[in-house]
Structures are given as structure tokens and as C-alpha cells.
Design an enzyme around this catalytic site. Structure first.
Site, PDB file in Angstrom:
ATOM      1  N   LYS A   1      45.423  66.880  64.182  1.00 57.48           N
ATOM      2  CA  LYS A   1      45.185  66.747  62.734  1.00 57.48           C
ATOM      3  C   LYS A   1      43.751  67.147  62.409  1.00 57.48           C
ATOM      4  O   LYS A   1      42.854  66.303  62.342  1.00 57.48           O
ATOM      5  CB  LYS A   1      45.461  65.294  62.308  1.00 57.48           C
ATOM      6  CG  LYS A   1      45.154  65.011  60.842  1.00 57.48           C
ATOM      7  CD  LYS A   1      45.748  63.686  60.375  1.00 57.48           C
ATOM      8  CE  LYS A   1      45.332  63.398  58.947  1.00 57.48           C
ATOM      9  NZ  LYS A   1      46.035  62.265  58.359  1.00 57.48           N
TER      10      LYS A   1
ATOM     11  N   GLU B   1      42.803  63.232  65.347  1.00 58.59           N
ATOM     12  CA  GLU B   1      42.152  63.700  64.119  1.00 58.59           C
ATOM     13  C   GLU B   1      40.634  63.784  64.249  1.00 58.59           C
ATOM     14  O   GLU B   1      39.934  62.791  64.065  1.00 58.59           O
ATOM     15  CB  GLU B   1      42.512  62.766  62.947  1.00 58.59           C
ATOM     16  CG  GLU B   1      41.844  63.189  61.634  1.00 58.59           C
ATOM     17  CD  GLU B   1      42.219  62.330  60.429  1.00 58.59           C
ATOM     18  OE1 GLU B   1      42.882  61.292  60.618  1.00 58.59           O
ATOM     19  OE2 GLU B   1      41.839  62.690  59.316  1.00 58.59           O
TER      20      GLU B   1
HETATM   21  P1  13P Z   1      43.204  62.860  53.324  1.00 52.57           P
HETATM   22  O1  13P Z   1      44.371  63.826  53.272  1.00 52.57           O
HETATM   23  O2  13P Z   1      43.007  62.086  52.056  1.00 52.57           O
HETATM   24  O3  13P Z   1      41.968  63.479  53.876  1.00 52.57           O
HETATM   25  O4  13P Z   1      43.633  61.728  54.346  1.00 52.57           O
HETATM   26  C1  13P Z   1      44.187  62.080  55.545  1.00 52.57           C
HETATM   27  C2  13P Z   1      43.798  61.071  56.525  1.00 52.57           C
HETATM   28  O5  13P Z   1      44.643  60.462  57.128  1.00 52.57           O
HETATM   29  C3  13P Z   1      42.360  60.845  56.773  1.00 52.57           C
HETATM   30  O6  13P Z   1      42.200  60.086  57.913  1.00 52.57           O
END
Ligand code: 13P
Length: 335
Positions: free
Chosen positions: A217, A175
Site C-alpha cells: 500500500k 504501507e
Molecule cells: P487515505 O486514503 O485517507 O490516505 O487513508 C488510507 C490509509 O489507510 C492511511 O493509513
């Protein structure tokens, strides 16, 4: 490798996505208190159990990312939380980064920490049932941000994390989040997101990470919250897909977007538009935190008397998000 690939494929399987319920205690306390709930280990467990035991959730949720506290807790029926998830038909996941710290020599930028001892922690999490993990790098947009230095440092950490995950038989959810905070244009977001993803993919390959066993992600390509020109849903979908097509190899089985502070409706509308376009080489799905949970938390507000209604609200968000994942969101809302 076969297991990694099948886990990654199952996480992004048709019609399904990921629930991110891995807020740190600090973040969860802030969100619970804002909703009028007290935050303790027991109340955090209760809210998360309430979400995952909502009937039908496993039809649309393949896996749930947990914070370590929850991974080690026991549900109300005394089963270990990961076992409860498995019984319900969802895979347990675990956030393994330890949060962001200021990046030395880069005013206003951060690096995500958590590599020290990660190999040992991953082995322990795997033994507790974790099948996948998450590491979130945070990049912000400003006049000189994100710097190449900040992108490089965070891409390196993501690649180290991903390689260690795969060694442990755990699928890394990678991510790199470029934040929406600021008044930047969507063009600027496109450029920063592309530069970031390019660096992350290159580092994953350098570190011998098998892309077939990864879930990416990313953020969607959006204008900053305070930008006077807010793009249409179609423009967001188009620019986001364009960046992904330019940078993300087709070997990656799926892209699971974060919601990143978008309204629930926009988080769904954008995902829906991308899926409605069709023809993407990867599955396009969700790994939402706030866009799935926030409404339910507000309704629950720490009061058991509201539990059933909170589950109904959560169920609606899950259904809408799953419809967006299939490209049928508008129709689902109209129905
Ligand atoms: P949000 O969808 O609230 O952005 O959270 C996703 C997430 O895992 C952030 O690290």
C-alpha cells in the site's frame, strides 16, 4: 501459505479494492467534529455501519480495514462487526500499528510503533475474524528527509510486522507512506518513494516474508501540495508505475494505493490512468480512506435524517473508485 495467497489475491481481485475505515479514535474524532458530528463509540460505529451496509458496496469493496474498537463492536442487529462484514461479502481487516512517535536523533521524523506483544494481538484478532492487517509507516520529504536512518528503521518494523502477520495466517498490508506535505517537486517524490520502497522490499525478503501473501500500500508519486508545478494526471501515473516497475517484484499480487489527501477526483483520475495503461505485473487498486469516506461524512454530519443521502454519496464514491480501478473512470463519470 496457500490461504495467505488466496486472501491477498481476493483483496485485490478484478474490479475490487479496500475501504480503509481504521482511523484511530483521535483521528476519527477530529474528522467527525469537523463534519459537525459528535464522536463517541456509538457514533463511530454508526457511521462505519452506515458505510458498509450501503447496498452494493461488496461489488467493489473486497475488505474493510477496521480500528480495534470496531472489530470488537456489535452492529445494530447485534452481530459482531466482523461477522456483519462477512455476511455482506467483505473481509474484515485490522490496523495493528499503534501510531507514530518521534524518531530519536532524527528531528522531524517518526517511527511507527506496535511490535511489542504483536504476536499475541494478532492471534486475538485472527480469532475475532481478521483476515488481513495494516501497518502504516510515515516518511516526510524535506531538505534532509527522509533520512536513510528513518527509512531503515521503518522498513525494519514493517518487515517484522509482516512476518508476524504471515505466521498468524493474516495477510499484511504493507504501507510505507511518503507524505505530500511540502513544496517538493514530483521528481523529489519519485526519488524518495523509490528509495523507500526499495528498502521495504529488501527488508521483507530478509525477514522471509512471502511476497505472494502481501498487499503493498504505497503512496502515488505526486508533487508536494505547495509545489508550484503540479504534474498532469499522465505524469503521475507514468512516474508511479515507473518506480513500481523498478522496485516491486511481480510476485506481489497487488498494489493498493492510499489516497493521502488527494481530492476525490484526482485519487480516481490517477488510479484510472495507471489502469488504463495496462500491462502491469500486479493488480493496481485502492485502499482509500478519505477519498471514499470524506464526502459521506460531511453529508451525514452525525444526523440520522441524513443517513440515506450519506449512503448515496458513499455509493457514488465507491462506484467512481471502482471504475478507476478498471480504467473506465471518465466514461463512468460521463454516464
Ligand atoms: P487515505 O486514503 O485517507 O490516505 O487513508 C488510507 C490509509 O489507510 C492511511 O493509513
Amino acid at each position: 501459505m496457500h490461504d495467505l495467497e488466496s486472501t491477498a489475491t481476493a483483496l485485490v481481485a478484478g474490479g475490487k479494492g479496500i475501504l480503509a475505515a481504521d482511523e484511530s479514535n483521535k483521528t476519527m474524532t477530529k474528522r467527525m467534529e469537523a463534519a459537525g458530528a459528535t464522536s463517541t463509540p456509538a457514533t463511530r460505529l454508526r457511521f462505519r455501519e452506515l458505510l458498509v451496509t450501503t447496498p452494493g458496496t461488496a461489488d467493489a469493496i473486497s475488505g474493510v480495514i477496521l480500528y480495534e474498537e470496531t472489530l470488537r463492536q456489535r452492529a445494530s442487529d447485534a452481530s459482531e462487526f466482523p461477522r456483519l462484514l462477512e455476511r455482506l461479502g467483505m473481509m474484515p481487516g485490522i490496523k495493528v500499528d499503534t501510531g507514530v512517535k518521534p524518531l530519536a536523533g532524527a528531528e522531524g521524523e517518526t517511527v511507527t510503533e506496535g511490535l511489542d506483544g504483536l504476536r499475541e494481538r494478532l492471534a486475538a484478532y485472527r480469532a475475532l475474524g481478521a483476515r488481513f492487517a495494516k501497518w502504516r509507516a510515515v516518511l516526510s520529504i524535506g531538505p534532509d528527509r527522509p533520512s536513510r536512518y528513518c527509512i531503515a528503521v521503518n522498513a525494519h518494523a514493517l518487515a517484522r510486522y509482516a512476518a508476524l502477520c504471515q505466521e498468524a495466517g493474516i495477510v499484511p498490508v504493507v504501507e510505507p507512506e511518503v507524505l505530500m506535505d511540502g513544496d517538493h517537486t514530483i521528481e523529489r517524490s519519485e526519488q524518495a518513494t523509490e528509495e523507500t520502497l526499495r528498502a521495504v522490499i529488501a527488508k521483507l525478503l530478509d525477514h522471509r516474508v512471502a511476497l505472494e501473501g502481501v498487499v503493498l500500500k504505497p503512496n502515488m508519486v505526486l508533487a508536494g501540495y505547495d509545489c508550484p508545478r503540479q504534474p498532469s494526471v499522465e505524469e503521475v501515473a507514468h512516474r508511479t508505475l515507473a518506480v513500481l516497475r523498478r522496485v516491486v517484484p511481480a510476485a506481489v499480487p497487488g498494489v493498493a494505493f492510499l489516497s493521502g489527501g488527494q481530492t476525490d477526483d484526482l485519487a480516481c483520475a490517477h488510479l484510472n490512468a495507471m489502469n488504463a495503461t495496462g500491462n502491469a505485473p500486479w493488480e493496481l487498486t485502492f485502499s482509500y480512506g478519505r477519498a471514499l469516506q470524506a464526502a459521506a461524512l460531511t453529508v451525514w454530519a452525525g444526523d440520522e435524517a441524513n443517513a440515506e443521502q450519506a449512503q448515496a454519496v458513499f455509493d457514488e464514491r465507491v462506484r467512481c473508485t471502482a471504475a478507476a480501478r478498471r480504467g473506465t473512470y471518465r466514461e463512468a463519470v460521463m454516464a
